[in-house]
Design a protein around this motif. Structure first.
Motif, mmCIF file in Angstrom:
data_model
loop_
_atom_site.group_PDB
_atom_site.id
_atom_site.type_symbol
_atom_site.label_atom_id
_atom_site.label_comp_id
_atom_site.label_asym_id
_atom_site.label_seq_id
_atom_site.Cartn_x
_atom_site.Cartn_y
_atom_site.Cartn_z
ATOM 1 N N ILE A 279 8.642 -32.036 -15.883
ATOM 2 C CA ILE A 279 8.010 -31.961 -17.209
ATOM 3 C C ILE A 279 7.912 -30.796 -17.673
ATOM 4 N N ASN A 280 8.343 -30.202 -18.951
ATOM 5 C CA ASN A 280 8.101 -29.204 -19.441
ATOM 6 C C ASN A 280 7.586 -29.287 -20.926
ATOM 7 N N ASN A 281 6.084 -29.162 -20.800
ATOM 8 C CA ASN A 281 5.455 -29.726 -22.315
ATOM 9 C C ASN A 281 5.543 -30.980 -22.510
ATOM 10 N N SER A 282 6.631 -31.131 -23.643
ATOM 11 C CA SER A 282 6.712 -32.511 -24.059
ATOM 12 C C SER A 282 8.447 -33.058 -23.920
ATOM 13 N N ASP A 283 8.855 -32.189 -23.006
ATOM 14 C CA ASP A 283 10.250 -32.663 -22.489
ATOM 15 C C ASP A 283 10.230 -32.909 -21.230
ATOM 16 N N LEU A 284 11.028 -34.179 -20.729
ATOM 17 C CA LEU A 284 11.099 -34.591 -19.636
ATOM 18 C C LEU A 284 12.512 -34.431 -19.309
ATOM 19 N N TYR A 285 12.743 -33.978 -18.033
ATOM 20 C CA TYR A 285 13.979 -34.066 -17.301
ATOM 21 C C TYR A 285 14.276 -35.007 -16.587
ATOM 22 N N VAL A 286 15.195 -35.959 -16.711
ATOM 23 C CA VAL A 286 15.406 -37.308 -16.309
ATOM 24 C C VAL A 286 16.842 -37.314 -15.259
ATOM 25 N N HIS A 287 16.735 -37.791 -14.048
ATOM 26 C CA HIS A 287 18.164 -37.965 -13.330
ATOM 27 C C HIS A 287 18.195 -39.237 -13.737
ATOM 28 N N TRP A 288 19.539 -39.388 -14.147
ATOM 29 C CA TRP A 288 20.162 -40.728 -14.802
ATOM 30 C C TRP A 288 21.422 -41.267 -13.887
ATOM 31 N N ILE A 289 21.335 -42.400 -13.338
ATOM 32 C CA ILE A 289 22.433 -42.656 -12.457
ATOM 33 C C ILE A 289 24.038 -43.051 -13.109
ATOM 34 N N TYR A 290 23.647 -43.483 -14.379
ATOM 35 C CA TYR A 290 24.775 -43.778 -15.337
ATOM 36 C C TYR A 290 24.587 -43.393 -16.589
ATOM 37 N N VAL A 291 25.253 -42.225 -16.828
ATOM 38 C CA VAL A 291 24.838 -41.505 -18.304
ATOM 39 C C VAL A 291 25.890 -42.078 -19.073
ATOM 40 N N SER A 292 25.228 -43.229 -19.997
ATOM 41 C CA SER A 292 26.135 -44.163 -20.775
ATOM 42 C C SER A 292 26.488 -43.469 -22.125
ATOM 43 N N SER A 293 25.536 -42.301 -22.510
ATOM 44 C CA SER A 293 25.784 -41.643 -23.656
ATOM 45 C C SER A 293 25.240 -40.379 -23.559
ATOM 46 N N GLU A 294 25.816 -39.210 -24.082
ATOM 47 C CA GLU A 294 25.128 -38.039 -24.157
ATOM 48 C C GLU A 294 24.530 -37.497 -25.616
ATOM 49 N N ASP A 295 24.656 -38.638 -26.459
ATOM 50 C CA ASP A 295 23.967 -38.451 -27.644
ATOM 51 C C ASP A 295 22.348 -38.535 -27.499
ATOM 52 N N ALA A 296 21.504 -37.532 -27.844
ATOM 53 C CA ALA A 296 20.141 -37.339 -27.579
ATOM 54 C C ALA A 296 19.305 -38.650 -28.045
ATOM 55 N N SER A 297 19.762 -39.059 -29.398
ATOM 56 C CA SER A 297 18.762 -39.929 -30.134
ATOM 57 C C SER A 297 19.047 -41.520 -29.073
ATOM 58 N N ILE A 298 20.122 -41.628 -28.712
ATOM 59 C CA ILE A 298 20.604 -42.987 -28.277
ATOM 60 C C ILE A 298 20.028 -42.952 -26.900
ATOM 61 N N TYR A 299 20.257 -41.953 -26.120
ATOM 62 C CA TYR A 299 19.754 -41.926 -24.612
ATOM 63 C C TYR A 299 18.067 -41.982 -24.533
ATOM 64 N N THR A 300 17.476 -41.266 -25.647
ATOM 65 C CA THR A 300 16.077 -41.086 -25.647
ATOM 66 C C THR A 300 15.441 -42.632 -25.636
ATOM 67 N N LYS A 301 15.995 -43.350 -26.728
ATOM 68 C CA LYS A 301 15.771 -44.429 -26.952
ATOM 69 C C LYS A 301 15.942 -45.753 -25.731
ATOM 70 N N LYS A 302 17.083 -45.316 -25.064
ATOM 71 C CA LYS A 302 17.341 -46.182 -23.784
ATOM 72 C C LYS A 302 16.380 -46.025 -22.730
ATOM 73 N N ILE A 303 16.077 -44.652 -22.737
ATOM 74 C CA ILE A 303 15.164 -44.276 -21.482
ATOM 75 C C ILE A 303 13.863 -44.548 -21.567
ATOM 76 N N ILE A 304 13.116 -44.030 -22.561
ATOM 77 C CA ILE A 304 11.650 -44.166 -22.815
ATOM 78 C C ILE A 304 11.341 -45.077 -24.057
ATOM 79 N N GLY A 305 12.145 -45.642 -24.624
ATOM 80 C CA GLY A 305 11.965 -46.513 -25.886
ATOM 81 C C GLY A 305 10.909 -47.678 -25.723
ATOM 82 N N ARG A 306 11.117 -48.069 -24.555
ATOM 83 C CA ARG A 306 10.407 -49.430 -24.034
ATOM 84 C C ARG A 306 8.757 -48.979 -23.764
ATOM 85 N N PHE A 307 8.719 -48.005 -23.285
ATOM 86 C CA PHE A 307 7.177 -47.665 -22.993
ATOM 87 C C PHE A 307 6.437 -46.711 -23.784
ATOM 88 N N GLU A 308 7.141 -45.984 -24.623
ATOM 89 C CA GLU A 308 6.505 -44.886 -25.328
ATOM 90 C C GLU A 308 5.587 -45.567 -26.458
#
Lengths: 107, 161
Positions: B124-153
């Motif tokens: 974690i660097n301030n408000s940026d999380l560095y996440v290791h992802w086993i299957y990178v389905s998209s490299e578009d920031a807005s799409i993967y942000t929603k996929k990874i943390i959208g459920r919990f944020e």
């Protein structure tokens, strides 16, 4: 009640086995930690829940129930510490890796 | 008040762990809880008033249900990737921006990410999380942000902020 606990034991053992299989099969440290953290944590939690169903609200059952959240927090923190330190130690990501944004932070 | 809340919580935890009502045990619990409270009460529970807000507890329960469901999904996901002969993995480390402000919420978000399908928090660097992802389905920031943390944020925001 006993049959529920046995089913939970079997599910837990099966997930632990899958986690260990992942440790052997996946290519690098980072992917191996993925399977080690997720499968083994939930497998162990399932076994602990089975223990709770087996003993009910007794000294052992309650301890098993409290161990579940503790295990969740410690195993996630341990996984984070391991993955971060292995990156800092310079262990390379596997050839299949497509993107690495963490490198930018290091430079 | 903050110290009292922490003391009662620690004492109840001790009683649940030891699970006997002997006098010696209760005294030992009081002493242990008191020492822990004196040492650590300044570090935790910086805004204890939030503890007594039932709306937050309601969202916490929803969060726990969602979390357990995601955990079970994560396990079947790992099982699929491990058992499949071709091993469908496409790993990578992505940067995810989160809008949570408090440290505790960020820690819980990082822990949740670690337990959900195919992702594990590296740093974690301030408000940026560095996440290791086993299957990178998209490299578009807005799409993967929603996929990874959208459920919990959103849930965590309702609980802690």
């Amino acid at each position: 009640m006993n049959s529920i606990s046995y089913i939970l034991f079997i599910i837990g053992a099966a997930f632990d086995l899958l986690g260990c299989l992942g440790l052997l099969r996946l290519p690098d440290v980072y992917n191996r930690l993925q399977s080690a953290t997720k499968s083994v944590t939930l497998g162990t939690c399932s076994i602990l829940l089975g223990l709770f169903f087996h003993y009910g609200f007794s000294a052992i059952g309650i301890k098993a129930l409290i161990a579940i959240p503790l295990l969740f927090f410690t195993s996630t923190v341990a996984a984070h510490a391991l993955i971060r330190s292995s990156y800092k130690a310079g262990i390379k990501l596997s050839d299949k890796t497509v993107v690495d944004h963490y490198k930018e932070l290091k430079q | 008040m903050k110290q009292l809340t922490m003391f009662i919580f620690l004492f109840l935890l001790w009683m649940a762990f030891s699970f006997t009502l002997e006098t010696a045990n209760i005294i030992a619990g009081i002493v242990a809880a008191l020492i822990t409270t004196i040492i650590f009460s300044n570090r935790f529970l910086t805004s204890w008033q939030k503890l007594f807000n039932p709306v937050r507890w309601f969202w916490l329960i929803i969060y726990i249900i969602v979390f357990i469901w995601e955990c079970i999904k994560a396990n079947f996901d790992v099982a699929y990737r491990v058992l499949s002969p071709r091993m469908p993995i496409k790993p990578g480390i992505v940067k995810v921006h989160c809008s949570l402000k408090t440290d505790f919420a960020r820690v819980l978000l990082a822990n949740s990410i670690t337990m959900t399908p195919g992702t594990i928090t590296v740093d974690i660097n301030n408000s940026d999380l560095y996440v290791h992802w086993i299957y990178v389905s998209s490299e578009d920031a807005s799409i993967y942000t929603k996929k990874i943390i959208g459920r919990f944020e959103n849930l965590l925001k309702r609980i802690f902020e």
